[in-house]
Design a protein around this motif. Structure first.
Motif, mmCIF file in Angstrom:
data_model
loop_
_atom_site.group_PDB
_atom_site.id
_atom_site.type_symbol
_atom_site.label_atom_id
_atom_site.label_comp_id
_atom_site.label_asym_id
_atom_site.label_seq_id
_atom_site.Cartn_x
_atom_site.Cartn_y
_atom_site.Cartn_z
ATOM 1 N N SER A 33 11.120 -18.276 -26.473
ATOM 2 C CA SER A 33 10.932 -19.331 -27.462
ATOM 3 C C SER A 33 9.447 -19.734 -27.643
ATOM 4 N N LYS A 34 8.754 -19.066 -26.884
ATOM 5 C CA LYS A 34 7.294 -19.420 -27.237
ATOM 6 C C LYS A 34 6.699 -18.464 -27.966
ATOM 7 N N VAL A 35 7.405 -17.156 -28.141
ATOM 8 C CA VAL A 35 6.629 -16.190 -28.897
ATOM 9 C C VAL A 35 6.635 -16.492 -30.469
ATOM 10 N N GLU A 36 5.638 -16.384 -31.058
ATOM 11 C CA GLU A 36 5.512 -16.433 -32.568
ATOM 12 C C GLU A 36 5.329 -15.265 -33.167
ATOM 13 N N ARG A 37 4.454 -14.402 -32.542
ATOM 14 C CA ARG A 37 4.105 -13.147 -33.033
ATOM 15 C C ARG A 37 4.489 -12.104 -32.220
ATOM 16 N N LYS A 38 5.500 -11.177 -32.591
ATOM 17 C CA LYS A 38 6.045 -10.333 -31.547
ATOM 18 C C LYS A 38 5.415 -8.788 -31.871
ATOM 19 N N ASN A 39 5.685 -7.962 -30.830
ATOM 20 C CA ASN A 39 5.174 -6.608 -30.764
ATOM 21 C C ASN A 39 3.824 -6.554 -31.385
ATOM 22 N N VAL A 40 2.921 -7.391 -30.569
ATOM 23 C CA VAL A 40 1.188 -7.445 -30.869
ATOM 24 C C VAL A 40 0.730 -6.698 -30.112
ATOM 25 N N LEU A 41 -0.332 -5.802 -30.675
ATOM 26 C CA LEU A 41 -1.117 -4.802 -29.692
ATOM 27 C C LEU A 41 -2.415 -5.214 -30.290
ATOM 28 N N LEU A 42 -3.267 -5.367 -29.033
ATOM 29 C CA LEU A 42 -4.597 -5.702 -29.464
ATOM 30 C C LEU A 42 -5.452 -4.378 -28.740
ATOM 31 N N THR A 43 -6.490 -4.052 -29.861
ATOM 32 C CA THR A 43 -7.155 -2.712 -29.487
ATOM 33 C C THR A 43 -8.533 -3.101 -29.441
ATOM 34 N N MET A 44 -9.254 -2.826 -28.465
ATOM 35 C CA MET A 44 -10.641 -2.834 -28.658
ATOM 36 C C MET A 44 -11.271 -1.273 -28.637
ATOM 37 N N MET A 45 -12.022 -1.089 -29.660
ATOM 38 C CA MET A 45 -12.851 0.535 -29.746
ATOM 39 C C MET A 45 -14.286 0.180 -29.364
ATOM 40 N N ILE A 46 -14.748 0.692 -28.379
ATOM 41 C CA ILE A 46 -15.917 0.667 -27.995
ATOM 42 C C ILE A 46 -16.810 1.737 -27.715
ATOM 43 N N LYS A 47 -18.150 1.827 -27.819
ATOM 44 C CA LYS A 47 -18.864 2.957 -27.904
ATOM 45 C C LYS A 47 -19.590 3.139 -26.462
ATOM 46 N N THR A 48 -19.419 4.298 -25.722
ATOM 47 C CA THR A 48 -19.759 4.316 -24.324
ATOM 48 C C THR A 48 -20.864 5.592 -24.208
ATOM 49 N N LYS A 49 -21.260 5.885 -22.950
ATOM 50 C CA LYS A 49 -22.307 6.940 -22.662
ATOM 51 C C LYS A 49 -21.323 8.258 -22.312
ATOM 52 N N ALA A 50 -20.243 8.266 -22.632
ATOM 53 C CA ALA A 50 -19.417 9.392 -22.167
ATOM 54 C C ALA A 50 -19.864 10.718 -22.725
ATOM 55 N N ALA A 51 -20.233 10.458 -24.059
ATOM 56 C CA ALA A 51 -20.752 11.797 -24.681
ATOM 57 C C ALA A 51 -22.304 12.477 -24.282
ATOM 58 N N ASN A 52 -22.183 12.979 -23.110
ATOM 59 C CA ASN A 52 -23.436 13.594 -22.605
ATOM 60 C C ASN A 52 -23.090 15.219 -22.147
ATOM 61 N N ASN A 53 -24.096 15.840 -21.746
ATOM 62 C CA ASN A 53 -24.065 17.232 -21.479
ATOM 63 C C ASN A 53 -23.071 17.303 -20.415
ATOM 64 N N ASN A 54 -22.961 16.361 -19.472
ATOM 65 C CA ASN A 54 -22.144 16.450 -18.189
ATOM 66 C C ASN A 54 -20.889 16.338 -18.485
ATOM 67 N N ASN A 55 -20.275 15.612 -19.795
ATOM 68 C CA ASN A 55 -18.969 15.586 -19.909
ATOM 69 C C ASN A 55 -18.322 16.455 -21.193
ATOM 70 N N ASN A 56 -19.143 17.502 -21.159
ATOM 71 C CA ASN A 56 -18.843 18.410 -22.556
ATOM 72 C C ASN A 56 -17.780 19.308 -22.053
ATOM 73 N N ASN A 57 -17.226 19.462 -20.879
ATOM 74 C CA ASN A 57 -16.073 20.165 -20.588
ATOM 75 C C ASN A 57 -14.870 19.461 -20.706
ATOM 76 N N ASN A 58 -13.912 20.228 -21.066
ATOM 77 C CA ASN A 58 -12.368 19.351 -21.261
ATOM 78 C C ASN A 58 -11.842 19.381 -19.827
ATOM 79 N N ASN A 59 -12.352 18.285 -18.969
ATOM 80 C CA ASN A 59 -11.990 18.175 -17.636
ATOM 81 C C ASN A 59 -11.089 17.003 -17.605
#
Length: 201
Positions: free
Chosen positions: A145-171
């Motif tokens: 009865s309180k839901v006015e907007r159904k099936n809502v998905l909130l997405t945050m896209m962020i830039k991180t330090k993940a892309a470095n030489n130590n993470n270049n393997n598909n591990n």
């Protein structure tokens, strides 16, 4: 398996999502996107999302979509330079009364490190610095009865330090470390947390 601890930012995002679902305005700059019900924003690359959405800086985006969150799938187009790959675990968020509010699904963008754009062998697959965190509520948290907007998905896209030489393997083992990479975000985390603290939650 150890229990994953949620980041303070995750709880703030979930609380904002609850308020949005019951009809209140979302308190931060965001974009409401019309997306495919199953694949959502996974059909878009990070650069496409940056170009078509609002944000206070180039390191973060907040998007609201309406889709069947239980059926969200990975989308890998032959024409795209990469794809979003979800981590195997979903993190749960609880309120002050220990009630389960909802879950977070985390994905990283992977791309193929090629010169001519054609060779998409797994050996050339690289993890990028872009992450999406998808927040969705459990169906039992709010009375219908309180839901006015159904099936809502909130997405945050962020830039991180993940892309470095130590993470270049598909591990895949990197994805099982209880989201340790979240602690290494290079976006203006202090700016984000200050903005969140200014919200009148």
């Amino acid at each position: 398996m150890g229990k994953c601890n949620s980041h303070p930012m995750d709880k703030e995002m979930m609380n904002s999502l609850v308020k949005y679902v019951i009809g209140k305005p979302f308190p931060r700059k965001h974009t409401v996107m019309d997306v495919d019900d199953v694949y959502g924003i996974r059909v878009f690359s990070p650069s496409q999302i940056l170009e078509s959405t609002k944000g206070t800086n180039n390191n973060t985006r907040l998007l609201i979509t309406f889709q069947n969150r239980e059926n969200c799938k990975v989308f890998a187009s032959k024409e795209a330079p990469g794809f979003w790959k979800s981590t195997p675990k979903r993190k749960s968020i609880f309120d002050a009364n220990k009630r389960h509010i909802g879950n977070i699904k985390i994905s990283w963008y992977y791309y193929y490190n090629v010169d001519d754009g054609r060779d998409k062998s797994s050996s050339r697959l690289r993890q990028s610095e872009w992450q999406i965190r998808e927040y969705y509520l459990t169906s039992k948290y709010l009375p219908q009865s309180k839901v006015e907007r159904k099936n809502v998905l909130l997405t945050m896209m962020i830039k991180t330090k993940a892309a470095n030489n130590n993470n270049n393997n598909n591990n895949n083992n990197n994805n099982d470390k209880c989201d340790e990479k979240m602690q290494r975000i290079v976006l203006d985390k202090q700016d984000i947390m200050q903005s969140l603290q200014c919200l009148q939650l």
